[in-house]
Design a protein around this motif. Structure first.
Motif, PDB file in Angstrom:
ATOM      1  N   LYS A  69      98.237  27.915  43.503  1.00 12.38           N
ATOM      2  CA  LYS A  69      99.632  28.254  43.768  1.00 12.38           C
ATOM      3  C   LYS A  69     100.132  27.591  45.051  1.00 12.38           C
ATOM      4  CE  LYS A  69     102.639  32.210  44.093  1.00 12.38           C
ATOM      5  NZ  LYS A  69     103.108  33.188  43.199  1.00 12.38           N
ATOM      6  N   TRP A  70     101.391  27.143  45.012  1.00 13.22           N
ATOM      7  CA  TRP A  70     102.031  26.530  46.177  1.00 13.22           C
ATOM      8  C   TRP A  70     102.183  27.558  47.278  1.00 13.22           C
ATOM      9  CZ3 TRP A  70     103.064  22.470  48.873  1.00 13.22           C
ATOM     10  CH2 TRP A  70     104.054  22.519  49.853  1.00 13.22           C
ATOM     11  N   GLU A  71     101.816  27.179  48.487  1.00 16.75           N
ATOM     12  CA  GLU A  71     102.001  28.024  49.655  1.00 16.75           C
ATOM     13  C   GLU A  71     102.850  27.254  50.656  1.00 16.75           C
ATOM     14  OE1 GLU A  71      98.368  29.550  51.336  1.00 16.75           O
ATOM     15  OE2 GLU A  71      97.444  29.619  49.355  1.00 16.75           O
ATOM     16  N   SER A  72     104.008  27.774  50.927  1.00 15.67           N
ATOM     17  CA  SER A  72     104.882  27.140  51.909  1.00 15.67           C
ATOM     18  C   SER A  72     104.415  27.509  53.312  1.00 15.67           C
ATOM     19  CB  SER A  72     106.324  27.614  51.715  1.00 15.67           C
ATOM     20  OG  SER A  72     107.128  27.097  52.751  1.00 15.67           O
ATOM     21  N   HIS A  73     104.413  26.543  54.179  1.00 17.52           N
ATOM     22  CA  HIS A  73     104.038  26.774  55.572  1.00 17.52           C
ATOM     23  C   HIS A  73     105.266  26.702  56.477  1.00 17.52           C
ATOM     24  CE1 HIS A  73      99.834  26.654  54.486  1.00 17.52           C
ATOM     25  NE2 HIS A  73     100.110  25.605  53.736  1.00 17.52           N
ATOM     26  N   LYS A  74     106.422  26.813  55.855  1.00 15.65           N
ATOM     27  CA  LYS A  74     107.684  26.696  56.582  1.00 15.65           C
ATOM     28  C   LYS A  74     107.817  27.760  57.668  1.00 15.65           C
ATOM     29  CE  LYS A  74     112.647  26.517  55.603  1.00 15.65           C
ATOM     30  NZ  LYS A  74     113.654  26.593  54.536  1.00 15.65           N
ATOM     31  N   ALA A  75     107.524  29.012  57.346  1.00 16.52           N
ATOM     32  CA  ALA A  75     107.677  30.106  58.322  1.00 16.52           C
ATOM     33  C   ALA A  75     106.759  29.909  59.520  1.00 16.52           C
ATOM     34  CB  ALA A  75     107.412  31.454  57.655  1.00 16.52           C
ATOM     35  N   SER A  76     105.500  29.531  59.279  1.00 18.75           N
ATOM     36  CA  SER A  76     104.575  29.336  60.397  1.00 18.75           C
ATOM     37  C   SER A  76     104.967  28.119  61.233  1.00 18.75           C
ATOM     38  CB  SER A  76     103.133  29.216  59.894  1.00 18.75           C
ATOM     39  OG  SER A  76     103.002  28.131  59.014  1.00 18.75           O
ATOM     40  N   LEU A  77     105.514  27.100  60.608  1.00 20.04           N
ATOM     41  CA  LEU A  77     105.978  25.927  61.333  1.00 20.04           C
ATOM     42  C   LEU A  77     107.165  26.284  62.228  1.00 20.04           C
ATOM     43  CD1 LEU A  77     105.885  22.889  61.896  1.00 20.04           C
ATOM     44  CD2 LEU A  77     107.325  22.565  59.879  1.00 20.04           C
ATOM     45  N   ILE A  78     108.100  27.030  61.677  1.00 17.62           N
ATOM     46  CA  ILE A  78     109.283  27.463  62.466  1.00 17.62           C
ATOM     47  C   ILE A  78     108.831  28.332  63.644  1.00 17.62           C
ATOM     48  CG2 ILE A  78     111.352  28.920  62.412  1.00 17.62           C
ATOM     49  CD1 ILE A  78     111.799  27.842  59.529  1.00 17.62           C
ATOM     50  N   GLU A  79     107.881  29.231  63.390  1.00 21.49           N
ATOM     51  CA  GLU A  79     107.391  30.106  64.457  1.00 21.49           C
ATOM     52  C   GLU A  79     106.699  29.285  65.555  1.00 21.49           C
ATOM     53  OE1 GLU A  79     106.867  33.347  66.746  1.00 21.49           O
ATOM     54  OE2 GLU A  79     108.117  33.183  64.953  1.00 21.49           O
ATOM     55  N   ALA A  80     105.917  28.289  65.181  1.00 22.58           N
ATOM     56  CA  ALA A  80     105.240  27.430  66.162  1.00 22.58           C
ATOM     57  C   ALA A  80     106.257  26.665  67.004  1.00 22.58           C
ATOM     58  CB  ALA A  80     104.287  26.477  65.453  1.00 22.58           C
ATOM     59  N   ILE A  81     107.305  26.176  66.359  1.00 24.45           N
ATOM     60  CA  ILE A  81     108.367  25.456  67.080  1.00 24.45           C
ATOM     61  C   ILE A  81     109.103  26.424  68.014  1.00 24.45           C
ATOM     62  CG2 ILE A  81     110.577  24.269  66.816  1.00 24.45           C
ATOM     63  CD1 ILE A  81     109.415  23.096  64.182  1.00 24.45           C
ATOM     64  N   ARG A  82     109.384  27.617  67.520  1.00 27.43           N
ATOM     65  CA  ARG A  82     110.072  28.629  68.333  1.00 27.43           C
ATOM     66  C   ARG A  82     109.269  28.944  69.592  1.00 27.43           C
ATOM     67  NH1 ARG A  82     111.537  33.223  64.766  1.00 27.43           N
ATOM     68  NH2 ARG A  82     113.005  31.658  64.147  1.00 27.43           N
ATOM     69  N   LYS A  83     107.949  29.094  69.462  1.00 29.95           N
ATOM     70  CA  LYS A  83     107.093  29.400  70.606  1.00 29.95           C
ATOM     71  C   LYS A  83     107.107  28.266  71.627  1.00 29.95           C
ATOM     72  CE  LYS A  83     103.940  32.601  68.365  1.00 29.95           C
ATOM     73  NZ  LYS A  83     102.587  32.841  67.874  1.00 29.95           N
ATOM     74  N   GLU A  84     107.191  27.036  71.157  1.00 29.34           N
ATOM     75  CA  GLU A  84     107.233  25.880  72.047  1.00 29.34           C
ATOM     76  C   GLU A  84     108.545  25.818  72.813  1.00 29.34           C
ATOM     77  OE1 GLU A  84     104.995  23.451  72.924  1.00 29.34           O
ATOM     78  OE2 GLU A  84     103.549  24.718  71.873  1.00 29.34           O
ATOM     79  N   ILE A  85     109.630  26.208  72.157  1.00 29.91           N
ATOM     80  CA  ILE A  85     110.960  26.122  72.763  1.00 29.91           C
ATOM     81  C   ILE A  85     111.203  27.270  73.732  1.00 29.91           C
ATOM     82  CG2 ILE A  85     113.430  26.188  72.284  1.00 29.91           C
ATOM     83  CD1 ILE A  85     112.823  24.732  69.656  1.00 29.91           C
ATOM     84  N   ILE A  86     110.782  28.448  73.338  1.00 25.66           N
ATOM     85  CA  ILE A  86     111.075  29.639  74.152  1.00 25.66           C
ATOM     86  C   ILE A  86     110.082  29.850  75.249  1.00 25.66           C
ATOM     87  CG2 ILE A  86     111.332  32.144  74.074  1.00 25.66           C
ATOM     88  CD1 ILE A  86     112.469  31.796  71.261  1.00 25.66           C
TER      89      ILE A  86
END
Length: 152
Positions: free
Chosen positions: A135-152
């Motif tokens: 089954k396809w597993e999107s990693h979009k949420a974890s990618l966004i969270e990683a980017i958010r942590k880098e920015i904030i």
């Protein structure tokens, strides 16, 4: 087959052969493509709106696609029977073999069936109709969270 500026002659020939053998009727096969070196003996459409493209995927028993990431993921999200036929550089179907790399990755990571030699299309279609890939597993949420942590 995509809307590339390159023909996918070997796959069109293989699909035409299935029509000639009487295995499929022309209306059983629908292909989206904009470039033809050889005329398909089955239904073919040019560039179509996304919602119409998605409707074709939804209604399909099996989707045969080039190794375009969007096409593959669209099918996987709908859990459609799927067979990948990567465009090959040696036949001038693309500028390089990146589609082979994508197909190999999807084969290894998700157990998706990949066809390199279109002379085996008929048997691979039958196999793909029954085959279950991961089954396809999107990693979009974890990618966004990683980017958010880098920015904030």
């Amino acid at each position: 087959m995509g809307t590339q500026k390159f023909s996918f002659k070997r796959l069109i020939i293989a699909l035409n052969n299935l029509i000639e053998k009487g295995i499929y009727k022309p209306e059983d096969i629908v292909m989206q493509s904009t470039i033809y070196d050889i005329k398909p003996r089955f239904t073919h459409v040019g560039l179509i709106p996304v919602n119409e493209f998605n409707q074709y995927i939804q209604e399909a028993e099996l989707v045969i696609t080039h190794a375009g990431v969007n096409s593959i993921i669209s099918c996987m999200q709908r859990e459609k029977a799927l067979l990948i036929v990567p465009r090959l550089y040696k036949y001038k179907e693309h500028i390089d073999n990146h589609q082979v790399e994508i197909a190999q990755l999807m084969e290894k990571k998700y157990n998706i069936l990949v066809l390199y030699d279109t002379s085996h299309l008929e048997e691979m279609i039958q196999k793909a109709k029954l085959h279950k890939y991961k089954k396809w597993e999107s990693h979009k949420a974890s990618l966004i969270e990683a980017i958010r942590k880098e920015i904030i």
